[in-house]
Structure formats: structure tokens, C-alpha cells
Design an enzyme around this catalytic site. Structure first.
Site, PDB file in Angstrom:
ATOM      1  N   CYS A   2     -14.856   3.983  11.912  1.00 16.96           N
ATOM      2  CA  CYS A   2     -16.216   3.710  11.458  1.00 16.96           C
ATOM      3  C   CYS A   2     -16.895   5.059  11.302  1.00 16.96           C
ATOM      4  O   CYS A   2     -16.333   6.100  11.619  1.00 16.96           O
ATOM      5  CB  CYS A   2     -16.959   2.905  12.505  1.00 16.96           C
ATOM      6  N   ARG A  27     -15.467   5.746   5.515  1.00 15.22           N
ATOM      7  CA  ARG A  27     -14.784   5.516   6.798  1.00 15.22           C
ATOM      8  C   ARG A  27     -14.775   4.045   7.184  1.00 15.22           C
ATOM      9  O   ARG A  27     -14.100   3.638   8.130  1.00 15.22           O
ATOM     10  CB  ARG A  27     -15.452   6.325   7.906  1.00 15.22           C
ATOM     11  N   TRP A  75     -15.870  -0.452  10.110  1.00 22.79           N
ATOM     12  CA  TRP A  75     -14.603  -1.028   9.660  1.00 22.79           C
ATOM     13  C   TRP A  75     -14.148  -1.884  10.830  1.00 22.79           C
ATOM     14  O   TRP A  75     -13.802  -1.377  11.889  1.00 22.79           O
ATOM     15  CB  TRP A  75     -13.579   0.057   9.347  1.00 22.79           C
ATOM     16  N   ASN A  99     -17.428   4.676  17.227  1.00 21.72           N
ATOM     17  CA  ASN A  99     -16.237   4.733  16.388  1.00 21.72           C
ATOM     18  C   ASN A  99     -15.044   4.854  17.332  1.00 21.72           C
ATOM     19  O   ASN A  99     -14.954   5.797  18.104  1.00 21.72           O
ATOM     20  CB  ASN A  99     -16.282   5.935  15.437  1.00 21.72           C
ATOM     21  N   GLY A 100     -14.142   3.875  17.295  1.00 19.05           N
ATOM     22  CA  GLY A 100     -12.959   3.921  18.160  1.00 19.05           C
ATOM     23  C   GLY A 100     -12.624   2.524  18.652  1.00 19.05           C
ATOM     24  O   GLY A 100     -13.138   1.532  18.150  1.00 19.05           O
ATOM     25  N   GLU A 482       5.045   6.106  -3.385  1.00 18.15           N
ATOM     26  CA  GLU A 482       3.626   6.496  -3.423  1.00 18.15           C
ATOM     27  C   GLU A 482       2.900   5.742  -4.538  1.00 18.15           C
ATOM     28  O   GLU A 482       1.777   5.261  -4.352  1.00 18.15           O
ATOM     29  CB  GLU A 482       3.504   8.011  -3.607  1.00 18.15           C
ATOM     30  N   LYS A 486      -0.402   3.371  -4.020  1.00 20.41           N
ATOM     31  CA  LYS A 486      -1.637   3.603  -4.786  1.00 20.41           C
ATOM     32  C   LYS A 486      -2.066   2.339  -5.532  1.00 20.41           C
ATOM     33  O   LYS A 486      -3.217   1.935  -5.499  1.00 20.41           O
ATOM     34  CB  LYS A 486      -1.424   4.729  -5.819  1.00 20.41           C
ATOM     35  N   GLU A 489      -3.226  -0.479  -3.083  1.00 20.63           N
ATOM     36  CA  GLU A 489      -4.445  -0.282  -2.275  1.00 20.63           C
ATOM     37  C   GLU A 489      -5.717  -0.297  -3.108  1.00 20.63           C
ATOM     38  O   GLU A 489      -6.772  -0.640  -2.587  1.00 20.63           O
ATOM     39  CB  GLU A 489      -4.360   0.989  -1.441  1.00 20.63           C
ATOM     40  N   HIS A 505      21.218  -5.125  -5.187  1.00 18.08           N
ATOM     41  CA  HIS A 505      21.731  -5.711  -3.936  1.00 18.08           C
ATOM     42  C   HIS A 505      20.794  -6.781  -3.388  1.00 18.08           C
ATOM     43  O   HIS A 505      20.695  -6.961  -2.185  1.00 18.08           O
ATOM     44  CB  HIS A 505      21.939  -4.587  -2.912  1.00 18.08           C
ATOM     45  N   LYS A 604     -10.965   5.449   4.990  1.00 15.60           N
ATOM     46  CA  LYS A 604     -10.326   6.709   4.634  1.00 15.60           C
ATOM     47  C   LYS A 604      -9.524   7.300   5.792  1.00 15.60           C
ATOM     48  O   LYS A 604      -8.415   7.761   5.609  1.00 15.60           O
ATOM     49  CB  LYS A 604     -11.376   7.728   4.217  1.00 15.60           C
TER      50      LYS A 604
END
Ligand code: AGP
Length: 609
Positions: A2, A27, A75, A99-100, A482, A486, A489, A505, A604
Site C-alpha cells: 500500500c 502501490r 492494496w 503498509n505491510g 515475459e 505483460k 497483467e 508434448h 507496483k
């Protein structure tokens, strides 16, 4: 993860807090709130949704001007996004933003419930706030109450704290989560990162875990974990606020992709001298690179994919074995490392909880560690034995682009340095590769960025589908991983990346009429094999869009569409191909009208486990 901010000063705290929360919104952005001092005590406003929603609510609720307060953008970790679960949390006497993650909040909640406390939210933060309330009622001393409180907490935190009976004062304390104090003539700040107050001041101090900050409009005091005053040296930010703005681009993500030629050159120049590897800015003694057994690259998400590109470079150029590990797996697998191994942790933010925990595990094993970090002075940078800073500048978009590319160039130059130490490449061979890279950033990369029509067309076609496959071999497979991340997300399209030779396979059973398959085929060594793989999927109905060099007719002739890159040196092509996959994801998300810079469910910097 956050974003938290606190302010005391001569300006209107509501404006400062809202402005800071906008800067911190990358964040986390599912709910927001603030508490400010008013004539009648502490006033709190909270809302589900974005900071803009909080701003609108504050206008309606006519918060009287105030010079001091705290704010939060969330978040969700404990409890769904809602007004009730939004921060700040607390009592009539004390409010906090956090935040945590507090891991032992249930035990503390039980302890407090038995002492008459009730709880409105599902959050761990409310529990921490009421524990502080309890301790303050017993201690009557704020610093002691904060110390008693945090000493009972397990987990990570950065707190902003206000006490009703001390108007004009904000406290802050942290453990494992980032927290800075900003110093300015118009007032003082605490915040999760510098972007929250960078437009007011670039001067800041960085408290260590357990140190308590006490700020007023004209003072910032710091107390050690046992409560004694501590002297802290102020530092100056390396970035200015203009660097953190969109500069006319529609999205931060697009701006940051277009910054790649510059930031790649800035990073290259910082780790070379006359195009020859030179890490002396942070690693003065070359012996650090000698006698390495195995290299273990540890990271998360996009940074882990940059590690895979690094694996390709180091194994190809220096012939040193490289393991690439996902940090959240590495830290719990009881890793087997030898004393002459090297661990490299790659992290844009330098605060990713899983990567930090992995680093701390390795530090206990006395293995030499190197971090590749974009955020100056971040925790991972400070806790590794050596650090190489990338020069990407602030990366605001949640989807990492320029940070990936600068991490990859650090890997390339590191591979060249290791190849020199191993006596594998001559100075001329090293210079040829590094000069080709430099040239690519000034020609080919601009070429790709200025000719995006094929990419936009391919992306719009693909955006109509719900399942997309990326296939490639060697480093092209890593680029596919990657590319898939991208695309997922920011466009929310499901996709998978597969080693091209592996598709048959099993997964090839998912290919049906018009399934989009993006074939990344930039490595000449695999042209024949990639052509066969493309034909395999096309014969089952796939619509194949290839990323290949302009002269690769062998690939172009079997593709339905192509996105081409110049035929550069093999060690430079990953950078132009990376720009293509980043733009492909961007234009796919744009076609779908997604919130590109702040995709749903994401943040982020993942500073929680
Ligand atoms: C990348 O687009 C994502 N935002 C995410 O995977 C990110 O790369 C990962 O969380 C690692 O972050 P870091 O580089 O700050 O450690």
C-alpha cells in the site's frame, strides 16, 4: 503493498495528502482514506475505489483546512476492498495507516477483545491501531507506547500515526516495509516512497527498522528502537518530479517504453568505460568476480525473466552455470549453495518481500551477493554485499518495461566482464559486442519504436481472443515468458509461453482454428526448428504472428503476420524484441480499453508475501 503518507506543515494537509496518494497509487488502488487534525479533533474520510474518489468525497465533506494528517491508498491483503476496511484505522484517540502484513494479528485481536476492544473491519491494521491505543493508555508516553506495540508485532509494517492529544504531529515507524521522511521549508513528510513528496522536496532521511520518526511542521526527530534520540544524515533524491510525470504520453507504460533508448544508454554508460565493462562505481575490486562456481539469479515476475536473459548471456559468453530461481520458491526450498557460488538478486523496487527474504536467507549462508536494483538505497540494495544500480529512473506503470530492459543490459555487461575474467573473450571481441549494443540503442531500437503499425495491427487482432500462446527457443522462449506476463497483467487476456519444441508434448491439443500463436524467432540458430514448430501449429488452425528479423524469409513465409526487428548482433536482438513484446501488450490492452498503468488486482511493488 500500500502507499502511506503523513504531512505536517503550512499547506493544507488534505491537498498534500491527496497529491501524495496520487503519486503512491501505483502501490495499490482499491480503497483510500485520510485522517487530519481539525478544531474538533481527528477527522477521518475513507472510500472504496481510487484516490480520485477520496478527493471527491473530501470536497463534499468539506474538510476544514488543516496543517497535519495521514493518508493511505490500499492494496487489500486482509479483508476485501471496502470503505470499512480502508485505512486509516484506530480509535478516537489514535489513528494509523499501514503498509505491510501483521502475521500475529489474530492473537493480538483476542488479547484486546478480552480487554473490551471491538473491531469494525477485517484488517490486521485495525488490530495494530487498537494495540497502540491500549499501550498508550497504559504508558501515557507515545514513544514508549509505539515501542511496546511494535515489539509485539510479527510481520512487516510501515506505520503513519496521529494522536488526538498531540495536534500537528505525525509519528512513523517501520520494519521491512519502506518508509522515508521528507524535509522541506513548507513542512515535513513521511511516505512509502519519495514520489509522494518529490514535487515539494528532494531532501529526505531514511529510518532503519525500529527507528521512530516524530515530525511537526518545523522539526523531524528520530528515536532508536529503545527510545533514545538518534542523529540521521539527510540525503538528496537523484530523481526530479518531472521524471515521474507522463510528459505528454497517453500512459506511463508507453512513456517508459519510449525511454528505453535513453535509459539503456544511461545504464550502459554507468557500467562501462569506453564501452568496456567497468563496475567500479559500486564494485571497485574485480576480485569479486573471480573464482565463481555457479551463479544463482533470484527474483520475481519480470525481474526473474530478466534473470533468464542473464542466464543466456552468462552461460553463452562466460560458460559459468546459472540457475534462475523464483524468490518465493527459493526461500523455502532449503537451497543447496556452495561457498564459491554467487547469488544475484534482481529487483526494480529493491523492496519485493520475497526477493528480500531470499537475500536475507543467503546472507546467513555467507555466500557473496550482488543485487541489480533500480531504486537507490532500497533495502535489497543496502543488504546485499554489492549492488549495481540500473538507471531507468522512476518506473510508474505497474507493468515493468524499461526496468526489464536495463536489467538485461546489466546482465549483458556482467557476462562480458565474467568472460574477460575467465579469459574466454578477447578485448576486441568484448568491445565488438558492447559497441553493437550501443549502436542498436541509437538506431534499431528507435526504428522499432517509430514503426509500430504492424504491432498495433497484430495486437488488435489478438485482443479479440481469450487465449494466446507464445512460443520460442533459447532466449526467445524467455522473451515469450515475459511477453505472456505483460499481456496477461494489462490486457487480462489469458496466455501461456511455451518452449517451441515442447508444445507438441501436450499443449498443442489446445490449438484450434484461429488460435493466436506468437512465434518469437529472432535467433538464426533456430530458424529451421522454429519454421517446423510454426507449421505444426498452423496445420492445426493457428493464426501465427511471428516476431523475427526483417530478412528472415524462412520465418516470414510461414507466418500469417509478422512484427520485425533489425538483424542486429545476437546479443542486441533481445532488446529490440523486448520493445516489440512490450508494445504488443500495450496496444492489446489499449484495444480493450484497459486501465493500463494500474491494472486490476496488481500493485507496483509487492512488499508483502
Ligand atoms: C512486472 O510487470 C510486474 N509488475 C511484476 O512481475 C514485478 O516485475 C515483480 O513484482 C518484481 O518486482 P521488483 O522488480 O520490484 O522486485
Amino acid at each position: 503493498m500500500c502507499g502511506i503518507i503523513g504531512y505536517c506543515g503550512i499547506n493544507n494537509a488534505e491537498d498534500i495528502i491527496i497529491s501524495g496518494l496520487h503519486a503512491l497509487e501505483y502501490r495499490g488502488y482499491d480503497s483510500a482514506g485520510m485522517t487530519v487534525f481539525t478544531q474538533n479533533g481527528l477527522k477521518t474520510i475513507k472510500t472504496k475505489g481510487r484516490v480520485a474518489d477520496l478527493e471527491n468525497k473530501a470536497k463534499i465533506m468539506f474538510l476544514e483546512p488543516s496543517g497535519c494528517g495521514i493518508g493511505h491508498t490500499r492494496w487489500a491483503t486482509h479483508g476485501k476492498p471496502s470503505e470499512t476496511n480502508a485505512h486509516p484505522h484506530g480509535t478516537e484517540s489514535v489513528m494509523i495507516v499501514h503498509n505491510g502484513i501483521i502475521e500475529n494479528y489474530n492473537e493480538i485481536k483476542k488479547f484486546l477483545s478480552e480487554r473490551g476492544y471491538g473491531f469494525l473491519s477485517e484488517t490486521d491494521t485495525e488490530v495494530a491501531a487498537k494495540l497502540l491505543d491500549y499501550e498508550y493508555k497504559n504508558e501515557k508516553d507515545k514513544i514508549k507506547a509505539i515501542i511496546n506495540t511494535v515489539n509485539q508485532l510479527k510481520g512487516s509494517y510501515a506505520f503513519g500515526i496521529v494522536f488526538k492529544d498531540e495536534p500537528g504531529t505525525v509519528y512513523g515507524v517501520k520494519k521491512d516495509s519502506p518508509l522515508l521522511a521528507g524535509l522541506s521549508g513548507q513542512g515535513n513528510f513521511i511516505a512509502s516512497d519519495i514520489s509522494a513528496f518529490l514535487k515539494y522536496t528532494g531532501d529526505y532521511i531514511r529510518p532503519e527498522d525500529g527507528e521512530i520518526i516524530r515530525l511537526t511542521s518545523d522539526s523531524v526527530s528520530v528515536y532508536g528502537p529503545e527510545g533514545s534520540p538518534v542523529e540521521k544524515k539527510a540525503e538528496k533524491a537523484l530523481w526530479n518530479s518531472a521524471a515521474a510525470e507522463k510528459s505528454g504520453f497517453r500512459h506511463f507504460m508507453l512513456k517508459e517504453i519510449f525511454e528505453e533508448p535513453k535509459v539503456l544508454n544511461d545504464t550502459f554508460d554507468s557500467i562501462t568505460k569506453d564501452s568496456y565493462p567497468d563496475f567500479s562505481e559500486t564494485i571497485p575490486d574485480d576480485s569479486f568476480f573471480e573464482g565463481i562456481g555457479t551463479i544463482h539469479i533470484i527474483a520475481c515476475g519480470t525481474a526473474m525473466h530478466a534473470g533468464l536473459i542473464g542466464k543466456h548471456y552468462i552461460e553463452k559468453l562466460a560458460r559459468i552455470p546459472v540457475n534462475v530461481e523464483i524468490a518465493s520458491e527459493f526461500r523455502y526450498k532449503d537451497p543447496i549453495l556452495s561457498k564459491n557460488d554467487m547469488v544475484i538478486v534482481i529487483s526494480q523496487s529493491g523492496e519485493t518481500a520475497d526477493s528480500l527474504a531470499a537475500l536475507r536467507l543467503v546472507n546467513k549462508m555467507n555466500i557473496k551477493t550482488l543485487s541489480v536494483v533500480n531504486t537507490y538505497g532500497s533495502t535489497i540494495a543496502r543488504e546485499s554485499s554489492h549492488v549495481i544500480y540500473t538507471k531507468a529512473g522512476p518506473e510508474i506503470a505497474v507493468a515493468s518495461t524499461k526496468a526489464f530492459s536495463v536489467q538485461a543490459v546489466v546482465m549483458l555487461i556482467l557476462a562480458l566482464k565474467l568472460s574477460e575474467i575467465q579469459g574466454r573473450l578477447t578485448k576486441e571481441e568484448i568491445l565488438k559486442i558492447s559497441s553493437s549494443f550501443k549502436n542498436m540503442t541509437k538506431t534499431s531500437l528507435h526504428n522499432v519504436l517509430c514503426n509500430t503499425q504492424n504491432i498495433e495491427r497484430a495486437a488488435a487482432t489478438t485482443a479479440k481472443h481469450q487465449d494466446v500462446f507464445f512460443i520460442g527457443r533459447g532466449y526467445d522462449n524467455y522473451l515469450g515468458m515475459e511477453a505472456s506476463l505483460k499481456l496477461k497483467e494489462i490486457s487480462y487476456i489469458h496466455s501461456e509461453a511455451y518452449a517451441a519444441g515442447e508444445l507438441k508434448h501436450g499443449t498443442i491439443s489446445l490449438i484450434e482454428e484461429n488460435t493466436p500463436v506468437i512465434a518469437i524467432a529472432t535467433n538464426k540458430d533456430f530458424y529451421e526448428k522454429m519454421r517446423s514448430n510454426i507449421e505444426e501449429v498452423r496445420s492445426r488452425g493457428a493464426y501465427v504472428i511471428s516476431i523475427c528479423t526483417e530478412n528472415a524469409d524462412i520465418i516470414k513465409n510461414v507466418s500469417d503476420a509478422v512484427m520485425t526487428i533489425p538483424d542486429d548482433d545476437e546479443f542486441s536482438k533481445p532488446f529490440t524484441a523486448a520493445a516489440v513484446i512490450q508494445l504488443f501488450a500495450y496496444y492489446g490492452a489499449l484495444a480493450l480499453g484497459r486501465d493500463i498503468d494500474k491494472p486490476r488486482n496488481l500493485a507496483k511493488s509487492v512488499t508483502v508475501e
